[in-house]
Design a protein around this motif. Structure first.
Motif, PDB file in Angstrom:
ATOM      1  N   GLN A 190      -5.670   3.632   3.374  1.00  6.70           N
ATOM      2  CA  GLN A 190      -4.901   3.452   2.143  1.00  6.70           C
ATOM      3  C   GLN A 190      -5.187   4.600   1.196  1.00  6.70           C
ATOM      4  O   GLN A 190      -6.266   5.191   1.219  1.00  6.70           O
ATOM      5  CB  GLN A 190      -5.249   2.117   1.477  1.00  6.70           C
ATOM      6  CG  GLN A 190      -4.760   0.917   2.270  1.00  6.70           C
ATOM      7  CD  GLN A 190      -4.717  -0.331   1.414  1.00  6.70           C
ATOM      8  OE1 GLN A 190      -4.617  -0.257   0.197  1.00  6.70           O
ATOM      9  NE2 GLN A 190      -4.769  -1.487   2.053  1.00  6.70           N
TER      10      GLN A 190
ATOM     11  N   GLY B 165      -9.166   1.065   1.219  1.00  5.05           N
ATOM     12  CA  GLY B 165      -8.163   0.776   0.180  1.00  5.05           C
ATOM     13  C   GLY B 165      -8.801   0.693  -1.193  1.00  5.05           C
ATOM     14  O   GLY B 165      -9.972   0.400  -1.362  1.00  5.05           O
TER      15      GLY B 165
ATOM     16  N   GLU C 137       4.098   0.353   5.727  1.00  2.00           N
ATOM     17  CA  GLU C 137       3.917   0.359   4.282  1.00  2.00           C
ATOM     18  C   GLU C 137       5.278   0.449   3.594  1.00  2.00           C
ATOM     19  O   GLU C 137       6.143   1.230   4.009  1.00  2.00           O
ATOM     20  CB  GLU C 137       3.040   1.537   3.837  1.00  2.00           C
ATOM     21  CG  GLU C 137       1.568   1.360   4.162  1.00  2.00           C
ATOM     22  CD  GLU C 137       0.693   2.354   3.433  1.00  2.00           C
ATOM     23  OE1 GLU C 137      -0.541   2.197   3.488  1.00  2.00           O
ATOM     24  OE2 GLU C 137       1.226   3.304   2.795  1.00  2.00           O
TER      25      GLU C 137
END
Length: 641
Positions: A495, A506, A580
């Motif tokens: 991420q 992330g 995503e």
């Protein structure tokens, strides 16, 4: 006046060794002449050294040389030198026995196993090289007299188990070895020993193996003029010009370039020259060249790699792979060792500590020369990198010891200046405040990488990204953890939060958490709807204009690398990746509204497939069912008209 003839038996191990030499060990019979010339060269070296330390030796060293003499009528070839010579005891010790060579124990095993291939591990010395004469001769006669003595010795044998030794008076200092060549019916059809009586054959062998011997190798030749007149001359067959043995200050660039052309047949001057001499416990000289252009077979499976190996100016082998790693296979040149452990035939190098040490130093010298070129002549370095960069990057996979040096040499295109490649050092110098990561993206070609959806946020926020399109890039970036304390990170993995850096697990802030909660139902539904294609659907912080993209987890294999392994026949489990979504894109916001209005609408599943397929195509992927994707897209477009 001569003494009586004494007949002695070869030591048992020597008889076994003779049989192996004649029938099993040497792959090329031509090398018998190399071995005899090498022995003569050693004898000349020893005489010169001893004459410097013993003033009473009483020898003339003004014309030390090796002479080759041919008698076609008698079918003999003689190799003569005026070197140190041997005494009777020397002959018996060096030729009649191999007790000092340390091979007796191994030969005992060979007799028990009859394993001729194992003979390749024997370590050679003077007597062993001498035995190669029996490959082409059915009888060998040796006359010798040691410097400082009056007595001479005659040695003769047919190599079958015994040899004769006789004292002989009136011999000059030095040694002559006369080979009584085998008759035609004793030789194989394709190996006629009569060739060794031909001037052209002798010249060819000397040129190939002994051209750089420091002593002149002479042979009497005859020339017939147009009027039928025959004249005799004595020609020197070897050049004796071993450039690598001369100080660099005494060699001109023209001489380097001429030697390079001689050994490579490449008429383009080399891009770099490495001339070095190592002294100490293990001495050697090396003269290496980095070509300016790549050979056509650089990436061929059977390409020949490595440098030429000499030992005391005697040619041993072409393409000595033990001295140069595969990722420097384009480097050409010569390594001349003063003392090196060779096998019995000098054809296969022993893998010992000395060789590893030489190889390590040669690699450092070559990489150092490339680094100097990079710093001092950027244009020339750019040319060399364009020719050999792909090969050099193989070293990042193969040679962990040289990783740092190789990373300094890497030159790749980046988003900073698409027209001018950058080094990693230059990239680090341009990093933003607080940035601790070197970003890159791999792909099959430059256009695909530059137009990838993964680039959008990085371009918008001004972060530089390396563009890696060589197949080897897919591999080395996985092996190399970082550069100069900065880790390497693919922008297509993990991420991304460019406001707070990149985090493989992330990074979430309050706004992102709120947005994810708002999209939670849609994300869960899409993950279920696309369960066969992806392992997760989540919101993206790397997209600004595209609706969706496909990324991998931090440690996932890239699709290109996966494809490469499959092409090599390796079975891999299917790798599901992550879809995503850009939460600000009109398509995604419309999809969210439609899902809220009617989560059971069958059309939503088709739109989900289209979103995934479009993201897959954007990164250059392949659809599992192109016909279905085309049909869904056509139907959807038709409804909008």
């Amino acid at each position: 006046m001569s003494g009586s003839v004494e007949t002695l038996e070869f030591q048992a191990e020597t008889r076994q060794l003779l049989r192996l030499v004649i029938h099993s060990i040497y792959s090329n019979k031509d090398i018998f002449l190399r071995e005899l010339i090498s022995n003569s060269s050693d004898a000349l070296d020893k005489l010169r050294l001893e004459s410097l330390t013993d003033s009473d030796l009483g020898v003339d060293t003004s014309d030390l040389h090796i002479a080759l003499e041919v008698d076609r009528d008698a079918r003999t070839l003689t190799v003569r030198d005026n070197g140190i010579g041997m005494s009777r005891d020397d002959l018996v010790e060096l030729i009649g026995t191999i007790a000092k060579s340390g091979t007796a124990g191994l030969l005992e095993k060979l007799r028990a196993t009859e394993d001729a291939a194992a003979a390749q591990n024997l370590i050679g010395q003077f007597g062993v090289g001498f035995y190669s004469a029996f490959m082409v001769a059915d009888r060998v006669t040796l006359l010798t007299r040691r410097a400082g003595t009056e007595a001479g010795t005659r040695w003769e044998s047919d190599g079958e188990g015994t040899y004769d030794v006789q004292a002989v008076d009136g011999l000059p200092v030095g040694t002559s070895v006369t080979l009584h060549l085998k008759a035609a019916d004793q030789s194989a059809d394709d190996d006629n020993s009569a060739d060794y009586l031909s001037e052209w054959k002798i010249r060819q062998i000397v040129k190939q193996y002994s051209d750089f011997i420091r002593w002149p190798i002479r042979m009497a030749t005859e020339r017939t003029d147009a009027d039928g007149t025959t004249t005799s001359t004595v020609d020197t067959l070897n050049s004796m010009k071993a450039l690598w043995a001369r100080p660099r200050s005494e060699v001109t660039e023209a001489e380097y370039h001429e030697f390079y052309r001689q050994i490579t047949h490449d008429w383009v001057d080399p891009a770099a020259t490495v001339h070095m001499r190592a002294e100490g416990t293990f001495e050697y000289e090396a003269l290496l060249f980095v070509p300016a252009q790549a050979p056509l077979d650089l990436f061929a499976r059977d390409t020949r790699s490595g440098v030429q190996l000499y030992v005391k100016r005697v040619f041993i082998m072409d393409d000595c792979e033990a001295l140069m790693p595969d990722y420097l296979r384009f480097v050409k040149g010569v390594v001349d060792a003063h003392d090196l452990s060779l096998n019995i035939s000098r054809e296969i190098l022993q893998q010992d500590r000395q060789i590893r040490g030489v190889r390590r130093r040669l690699v450092k010298k070559v990489l150092g020369a490339l680094k100097e070129m990079q710093a001092g002549d950027a244009e020339r370095y750019a040319t060399v990198w364009s020719q050999f960069g792909r090969v050099l990057k193989e070293g990042l996979v193969e040679d962990g010891e040289q990783t740092e040096a190789l990373l300094e040499l890497v030159s790749v295109v980046s988003t900073h200046d698409p027209e001018k490649p950058t080094t990693l050092r230059e990239y680090v110098g341009r990093m933003k405040d607080g940035q601790d990561t070197v970003y890159y993206l791999t792909g099959e070609n430059r256009a695909m990488v530059e137009n990838s959806p993964h680039m959008e946020a990085f371009a918008a926020k001004g972060y530089e990204v390396l563009i890696l399109t060589d197949p080897v890039d897919e591999v080395w970036v996985e092996r190399v953890p970082g550069f100069d304390g900065h880790r390497l990170q693919s922008i297509a993995k993990g991420q991304v939060d460019l406001d707070g850096g990149t985090d493989g697990e992330g990074a979430a802030d309050a706004e992102k958490a709120e947005r994810e909660q708002d999209f939670a139902a849609l994300l869960q539904w899409l993950t279920t709807a696309l369960t066969e294609q992806v392992k997760q659907v989540r919101l993206s912080s790397r997209l600004t204009t595209s609706a969706a993209c496909i990324v991998g987890d931090a440690h996932d294999m890239t699709p290109t690398l996966e494809k490469m392994y499959r092409a090599m026949g390796q079975e891999l489990p299917p790798v599901k990746r992550i879809l995503e979504l850009n939460p600000t894109h009109p398509l995604i916001t419309a999809l969210q509204s439609a899902h809220r209005a009617n989560a059971d609408d069958p059309a939503l599943k088709e739109i989900a497939e289209l979103v995934y397929g479009s993201a897959l195509l954007a990164e250059g992927g392949e659809l599992a069912d192109p016909a279905r994707f085309t049909r869904l897209l056509t139907d959807r477009l038709t409804r909008t008209l």
